[in-house]
Design a protein around this motif. Structure first.
Motif, PDB file in Angstrom:
ATOM      1  N   CYS B 132      30.784  49.247  77.136  1.00 18.34           N
ATOM      2  CA  CYS B 132      30.487  49.660  75.763  1.00 18.34           C
ATOM      3  C   CYS B 132      30.179  48.467  74.860  1.00 18.34           C
ATOM      4  CB  CYS B 132      31.636  50.487  75.189  1.00 18.34           C
ATOM      5  SG  CYS B 132      33.275  49.797  75.493  1.00 18.34           S
ATOM      6  N   THR B 133      30.613  47.282  75.246  1.00 21.14           N
ATOM      7  CA  THR B 133      30.348  46.053  74.481  1.00 21.14           C
ATOM      8  C   THR B 133      28.880  45.915  74.090  1.00 21.14           C
ATOM      9  OG1 THR B 133      32.014  44.996  75.873  1.00 21.14           O
ATOM     10  CG2 THR B 133      30.621  43.537  74.569  1.00 21.14           C
ATOM     11  N   VAL B 201      30.268  56.509  69.545  1.00 21.49           N
ATOM     12  CA  VAL B 201      30.641  56.084  68.194  1.00 21.49           C
ATOM     13  C   VAL B 201      29.638  55.069  67.670  1.00 21.49           C
ATOM     14  CG1 VAL B 201      32.449  55.074  66.764  1.00 21.49           C
ATOM     15  CG2 VAL B 201      33.076  56.417  68.776  1.00 21.49           C
ATOM     16  N   GLU B 202      29.112  55.332  66.474  1.00 22.08           N
ATOM     17  CA  GLU B 202      28.292  54.314  65.808  1.00 22.08           C
ATOM     18  C   GLU B 202      29.125  53.665  64.709  1.00 22.08           C
ATOM     19  OE1 GLU B 202      24.336  55.408  64.388  1.00 22.08           O
ATOM     20  OE2 GLU B 202      24.305  53.660  63.053  1.00 22.08           O
ATOM     21  N   TYR B 203      29.208  52.337  64.745  1.00 23.10           N
ATOM     22  CA  TYR B 203      29.905  51.594  63.695  1.00 23.10           C
ATOM     23  C   TYR B 203      28.881  51.229  62.635  1.00 23.10           C
ATOM     24  CZ  TYR B 203      33.254  51.372  67.480  1.00 23.10           C
ATOM     25  OH  TYR B 203      34.090  51.722  68.514  1.00 23.10           O
ATOM     26  N   ALA B 204      29.209  51.542  61.398  1.00 20.33           N
ATOM     27  CA  ALA B 204      28.237  51.355  60.319  1.00 20.33           C
ATOM     28  C   ALA B 204      28.947  50.907  59.060  1.00 20.33           C
ATOM     29  CB  ALA B 204      27.488  52.678  60.100  1.00 20.33           C
ATOM     30  N   GLY B 205      28.200  50.775  57.996  1.00 19.20           N
ATOM     31  CA  GLY B 205      28.768  50.389  56.711  1.00 19.20           C
ATOM     32  C   GLY B 205      28.540  48.918  56.407  1.00 19.20           C
ATOM     33  N   SER B 206      28.778  48.558  55.147  1.00 22.66           N
ATOM     34  CA  SER B 206      28.448  47.210  54.687  1.00 22.66           C
ATOM     35  C   SER B 206      29.205  46.140  55.468  1.00 22.66           C
ATOM     36  CB  SER B 206      28.750  47.081  53.191  1.00 22.66           C
ATOM     37  OG  SER B 206      30.118  47.374  52.943  1.00 22.66           O
ATOM     38  N   ALA B 207      30.453  46.436  55.875  1.00 19.84           N
ATOM     39  CA  ALA B 207      31.253  45.418  56.560  1.00 19.84           C
ATOM     40  C   ALA B 207      30.757  45.189  57.987  1.00 19.84           C
ATOM     41  CB  ALA B 207      32.728  45.816  56.575  1.00 19.84           C
ATOM     42  N   VAL B 208      30.149  46.193  58.586  1.00 23.59           N
ATOM     43  CA  VAL B 208      29.578  46.038  59.932  1.00 23.59           C
ATOM     44  C   VAL B 208      28.223  45.337  59.847  1.00 23.59           C
ATOM     45  CG1 VAL B 208      28.711  47.282  61.956  1.00 23.59           C
ATOM     46  CG2 VAL B 208      30.852  47.996  60.873  1.00 23.59           C
ATOM     47  N   ARG B 209      27.444  45.714  58.840  1.00 24.34           N
ATOM     48  CA  ARG B 209      26.141  45.047  58.629  1.00 24.34           C
ATOM     49  C   ARG B 209      26.347  43.543  58.408  1.00 24.34           C
ATOM     50  NH1 ARG B 209      23.969  48.745  60.210  1.00 24.34           N
ATOM     51  NH2 ARG B 209      23.152  47.041  61.443  1.00 24.34           N
ATOM     52  N   ALA B 210      27.464  43.225  57.756  1.00 24.62           N
ATOM     53  CA  ALA B 210      27.718  41.817  57.420  1.00 24.62           C
ATOM     54  C   ALA B 210      28.118  40.988  58.639  1.00 24.62           C
ATOM     55  CB  ALA B 210      28.810  41.728  56.353  1.00 24.62           C
ATOM     56  N   CYS B 220      32.394  46.833  69.445  1.00 28.36           N
ATOM     57  CA  CYS B 220      31.957  47.823  70.433  1.00 28.36           C
ATOM     58  C   CYS B 220      32.796  47.734  71.702  1.00 28.36           C
ATOM     59  CB  CYS B 220      30.476  47.642  70.749  1.00 28.36           C
ATOM     60  SG  CYS B 220      29.411  48.131  69.371  1.00 28.36           S
ATOM     61  N   ASN B 221      33.227  46.531  72.039  1.00 23.55           N
ATOM     62  CA  ASN B 221      34.026  46.306  73.248  1.00 23.55           C
ATOM     63  C   ASN B 221      35.261  47.186  73.286  1.00 23.55           C
ATOM     64  OD1 ASN B 221      36.567  44.567  74.272  1.00 23.55           O
ATOM     65  ND2 ASN B 221      34.818  44.122  75.573  1.00 23.55           N
ATOM     66  N   LEU B 222      35.880  47.388  72.128  1.00 19.63           N
ATOM     67  CA  LEU B 222      37.124  48.169  72.117  1.00 19.63           C
ATOM     68  C   LEU B 222      36.896  49.669  71.933  1.00 19.63           C
ATOM     69  CD1 LEU B 222      38.387  45.163  71.438  1.00 19.63           C
ATOM     70  CD2 LEU B 222      40.412  46.586  71.180  1.00 19.63           C
ATOM     71  N   SER B 223      35.644  50.109  71.994  1.00 13.50           N
ATOM     72  CA  SER B 223      35.369  51.550  71.872  1.00 13.50           C
ATOM     73  C   SER B 223      36.122  52.338  72.932  1.00 13.50           C
ATOM     74  CB  SER B 223      33.867  51.825  72.013  1.00 13.50           C
ATOM     75  OG  SER B 223      33.148  51.135  71.022  1.00 13.50           O
ATOM     76  N   ILE B 224      36.174  51.801  74.142  1.00 16.11           N
ATOM     77  CA  ILE B 224      36.839  52.531  75.230  1.00 16.11           C
ATOM     78  C   ILE B 224      38.330  52.668  74.927  1.00 16.11           C
ATOM     79  CG2 ILE B 224      37.182  50.480  76.698  1.00 16.11           C
ATOM     80  CD1 ILE B 224      36.306  54.015  78.008  1.00 16.11           C
ATOM     81  N   GLU B 225      38.894  51.743  74.153  1.00 16.21           N
ATOM     82  CA  GLU B 225      40.311  51.873  73.761  1.00 16.21           C
ATOM     83  C   GLU B 225      40.480  52.909  72.655  1.00 16.21           C
ATOM     84  OE1 GLU B 225      41.405  50.374  76.211  1.00 16.21           O
ATOM     85  OE2 GLU B 225      39.836  48.876  76.321  1.00 16.21           O
ATOM     86  N   ILE B 230      31.179  55.053  74.692  1.00 15.72           N
ATOM     87  CA  ILE B 230      30.021  54.408  74.060  1.00 15.72           C
ATOM     88  C   ILE B 230      30.343  54.027  72.619  1.00 15.72           C
ATOM     89  CG2 ILE B 230      27.633  54.796  73.271  1.00 15.72           C
ATOM     90  CD1 ILE B 230      27.486  56.919  75.609  1.00 15.72           C
ATOM     91  N   GLY B 231      30.054  52.763  72.260  1.00 10.17           N
ATOM     92  CA  GLY B 231      30.115  52.330  70.866  1.00 10.17           C
ATOM     93  C   GLY B 231      28.833  51.587  70.584  1.00 10.17           C
ATOM     94  N   MET B 232      28.305  51.703  69.385  1.00  7.58           N
ATOM     95  CA  MET B 232      27.043  51.018  69.106  1.00  7.58           C
ATOM     96  C   MET B 232      26.892  50.658  67.638  1.00  7.58           C
ATOM     97  SD  MET B 232      24.934  54.396  70.332  1.00  7.58           S
ATOM     98  CE  MET B 232      23.375  53.566  70.544  1.00  7.58           C
ATOM     99  N   VAL B 233      26.029  49.674  67.401  1.00  9.36           N
ATOM    100  CA  VAL B 233      25.687  49.244  66.048  1.00  9.36           C
ATOM    101  C   VAL B 233      24.168  49.197  65.987  1.00  9.36           C
ATOM    102  CG1 VAL B 233      25.813  47.366  64.373  1.00  9.36           C
ATOM    103  CG2 VAL B 233      27.811  47.888  65.790  1.00  9.36           C
ATOM    104  N   ALA B 234      23.604  49.713  64.901  1.00  7.36           N
ATOM    105  CA  ALA B 234      22.142  49.725  64.765  1.00  7.36           C
ATOM    106  C   ALA B 234      21.599  48.303  64.782  1.00  7.36           C
ATOM    107  CB  ALA B 234      21.751  50.413  63.462  1.00  7.36           C
ATOM    108  N   PRO B 235      20.492  48.096  65.502  1.00  9.30           N
ATOM    109  CA  PRO B 235      19.886  46.764  65.509  1.00  9.30           C
ATOM    110  C   PRO B 235      19.257  46.463  64.148  1.00  9.30           C
ATOM    111  CG  PRO B 235      18.469  48.333  66.658  1.00  9.30           C
ATOM    112  CD  PRO B 235      19.734  49.060  66.307  1.00  9.30           C
ATOM    113  N   ASP B 236      19.302  45.204  63.752  1.00 10.05           N
ATOM    114  CA  ASP B 236      18.691  44.791  62.488  1.00 10.05           C
ATOM    115  C   ASP B 236      18.154  43.365  62.635  1.00 10.05           C
ATOM    116  OD1 ASP B 236      20.963  43.206  62.468  1.00 10.05           O
ATOM    117  OD2 ASP B 236      21.937  44.259  60.817  1.00 10.05           O
ATOM    118  N   GLU B 237      17.809  42.747  61.519  1.00 12.70           N
ATOM    119  CA  GLU B 237      17.214  41.406  61.587  1.00 12.70           C
ATOM    120  C   GLU B 237      18.138  40.413  62.293  1.00 12.70           C
ATOM    121  OE1 GLU B 237      14.048  40.973  60.878  1.00 12.70           O
ATOM    122  OE2 GLU B 237      14.012  43.094  60.302  1.00 12.70           O
TER     123      GLU B 237
END
Lengths: 211, 465
Positions: B132-133, B201-210, B220-225, B230-237
């Motif tokens: 999941c990482t 699980v999608e992790y989002a919000g200003s603190a994740v974007r930062a 994402c690594n700890l999603s399995i815990e 599956i854990g993910m973060v949207a790709p960005d710049e």
């Protein structure tokens, strides 16, 4: 893979939450012991005393539950590591079915790959089954701690004769009932796989640098 | 029609066939292998199958290898035969293997993003639950069992049920001492280790974007815990900047084409999630686990919870069993607990930014005399970069041991173990019974908190060092 149709067998409750696959089979056993011999190490951290003798408190060492082929477990059973050895070790002890409110997601899939049936039921229902099993072990009980699981009918029959219907996804049920090998089935779809991959190579070529 | 989530978009791209009941035959665009699952290549030969797409599988050594400094043929024993067998099999099938001493070798979940093998929009699997990482770069990535590995090798596909979608939104700014590890441990503490079961699980919000990409990988690594495969973060710049120039990332015109595509992957503004969880960053301070499940987590300054306060009898039992195993009592302060070991490394926290954070705490200080402290870089490249920056000197001067890359004491399958009854503070992902060796006691924490504990000789609040 062995087919799973009907299982009428002794059942044992293990109503602890978050039992993880490290407990079900410690990593060093998985590393060193052949698959067919893993049963001797299933639940090793709980199953033996420090001197190596059997722990009489261990649920499957209690006379009424010894040899159980069905385990009735707490929430999030077999969470953690993806090790399929957890399924192999439990199978090595004779287990063919686990009933729990929820499962570790990778273990859940691994069960189906090995002819083991994981049944998800609401927590209250799982607790009621566990209570019936315990009651059946008490002196004077007219019942035995047994369950009958019929996959065709998707039904569990408890010691008192209660019938509980469960859901199992159709594709998984068919595979278990017939003992199907998923790899062999998928290999018959090679044309679809090839067509999909050709399309993917065209639409996302950067993922296929070697093509 | 409502908008689509990041997960939905990537899933749809990989559906070869709809099998009904929410099941699909999925194309696997990336498959990673490690020495713990190396027998898969033998199994596939025994079963009479062949490897369909060796070009889409990448392998490395991490689980069973020695991490002893200057490791040799001798130190690789007693598992050397497994390594040599995997090396031979990978060569025979034409699978790229990152061998010992080679840039790219390392923990499989450090190696993938580092090499640019794990890319946005891919569907990536590996026979390891912490796969999941890789969702941290905007991929669907999940761990599979041994039989599923065979399925992937033979068919480059997998039969899976589509999970439901959860979004965990972290809003606000990080308090002092708070790292991505603390953010995800806090979430696990809030919703429990089964809170994410059945979800991507999608992790989002200003603190994740930062967060930088390495921090997103840690989350994402700890999603399995959390119970989620599956854990993910949207790709960005930041994702694109992280990947650009990596050995297996696309180049020139293909890179531009890829980035244009990746910009379309983030969840649409009107996308609907089955469950939404909000986390207020102001509530998070440095976290440490006290028990034998990652959900047994508290703020370092809190007292150990009392099982009697948990309403649920099953939960009470498991909490009490955890306290007994850990040799702790309810109501005590965790930050006075004496430790024997500190471990910095793993697929959770073995990257360069993790080592920098730990080194910042270690610099000019000394590990307590009764503590043994290890730093195990996540990969050969992490090790080389850390050495180029002089981080190894900082650790060595402070009394840490500086070792070779591998999984090491995260799961202790290579023989790197703590003794029964010993207590460790660890940057790894699981505080399970016996995880770092039979009878060993593990407290999970961030790299900075672990370095602080090594120096204090007890669990300590990094903010007070």
């Amino acid at each position: 893979m062995d087919a799973f149709t009907v299982l009428d067998a002794r059942a044992a409750p293990l109503m602890r939450q978050n039992v993880n696959t490290d407990i079900i089979i410690p990593i060093h056993r998985l590393r060193d012991v052949p698959q067919a011999e893993l049963g001797a190490y299933a639940f090793e951290p709980w199953r033996y005393l420090p001197d190596g003798s059997e722990n009489p408190e261990f649920f499957l060492h209690q006379p009424a539950y010894r040899g159980a082929q069905i385990v009735v477990a707490g929430d999030n059973f077999a969470c953690g590591s993806s090790r399929e050895g957890a399924v192999w070790a439990m199978m090595g002890m004779g287990v063919r079915c686990v009933i729990a409110p929820s499962f570790g997601p990778i273990f859940f899939n691994n069960c189906f790959q090995n002819g083991v049936l994981p049944i998800q039921l609401p927590r209250a229902e799982v607790e009621a089954i566990a209570n019936e099993l315990e009651a059946a072990t008490r002196p004077g009980s007219n019942h035995e701690p047994r369950l009958s699981v019929d996959l065709q009918k998707r039904e569990v029959v408890t010691p008192s004769g209660r019938r509980i219907t469960f859901h199992v996804d159709g594709i998984r049920r068919d595979a278990l009932l017939q003992g199907l090998n998923e790899v062999a089935l998928t290999l018959t779809r090679e044309a679809e796989i090839a067509a999909h991959q050709a399309k993917a190579r065209a639409s996302t070529p950067w993922l296929y640098p070697a093509a | 029609m409502p908008g689509q989530t990041l997960f939905d978009k990537i899933w749809a791209r990989h559906v070869i066939a709809d099998l009904g009941d929410d099941y699909a035959l999925l194309h696997i665009s990336r498959h990673l292998m490690h020495d713990g699952g190396g027998r898969g290549l033998q199994m596939i030969r025994d079963a009479g199958y062949s490897v369909r797409n060796p070009d889409l599988t990448f392998a490395t050594f991490d689980h069973v290898i020695s991490t002893e400094p200057g490791r040799t043929h001798e130190t690789l024993k007693p598992h050397a035969a497994r390594l040599y067998h995997m090396r031979d099999e990978a060569k025979r099938w034409g699978i790229k293997l990152f061998d010992l001493g080679e840039p790219g070798q390392g923990i499989v979940h450090v190696m993938g993003p580092e090499q640019g093998i794990s890319l946005p929009g891919t569907l990536l699997v590996c026979g390891d639950s912490h796969t999941c990482t890789h969702g941290g770069v905007g991929a669907i990535a999940f761990g599979v069992g041994a039989t599923e590995v065979i399925h992937v090798l033979a068919t480059q596909s997998l039969v899976q049920r589509k999970p439901k979608r959860m979004r965990a939104t972290f809003e606000g700014t990080r308090n002092p001492g708070v790292t991505p590890k603390d953010m995800i441990l806090f979430l696990i503490g809030q919703i429990g280790t089964a809170g994410g079961t059945g979800f991507a699980v999608e992790y989002a919000g200003s603190a994740v974007r930062a967060l930088e990409i390495e921090g997103r990988l840690t989350m994402c690594n700890l999603s399995i815990e959390l119970g989620a495969k599956i854990g993910m973060v949207a790709p960005d710049e930041k994702t694109f900047a992280f990947l650009k120039g990596r050995p297996y990332a696309p180049t020139s015109a293909l890179w531009d084409q890829a980035v244009a595509d990746w910009r379309s992957l983030p969840s649409d503004s009107d996308a609907v999630f089955d469950v939404e969880v909000k986390v207020d960053m102001s509530r998070i301070v440095p976290q440490v686990t006290w028990g034998t499940s990652p959900e047994h987590v508290i703020a370092v300054t809190d007292t150990i919870p009392d099982p009697a306060d948990a309403g649920d009898p099953d939960k009470q039992k498991s909490m009490q069993a955890a306290l007994d195993y850990m040799g702790l009592v309810a109501g005590a302060r965790l930050d006075q607990t004496r430790i024997d070991w500190a471990f910095i490394g793993s697929c959770t926290n073995g990257r360069l930014s993790d080592l920098r954070a730990a080194a910042e705490v270690a610099k000019g200080r000394k590990v307590a005399s009764h503590v043994r402290a290890w730093v195990v870089p996540g990969s050969e490249n992490v090790k080389r970069q850390a050495e180029a920056e002089g981080l190894d000197r900082i650790f060595l001067d402070a009394g840490f041991e500086w070792r070779e890359p591998g999984c090491s004491m995260c799961l202790a399958v290579n023989g790197d173990t703590i003794a029964p009854g010993q207590r460790s503070v660890s940057t790894s992902n699981r505080n399970f019974v016996g995880r770092q060796g039979p009878g060993g006691r593990t407290h999970l924490a961030s790299p900075a908190m672990t370095a602080a504990a090594a120096i204090a000789g007890r669990i300590a609040d990094v903010r007070s060092i």
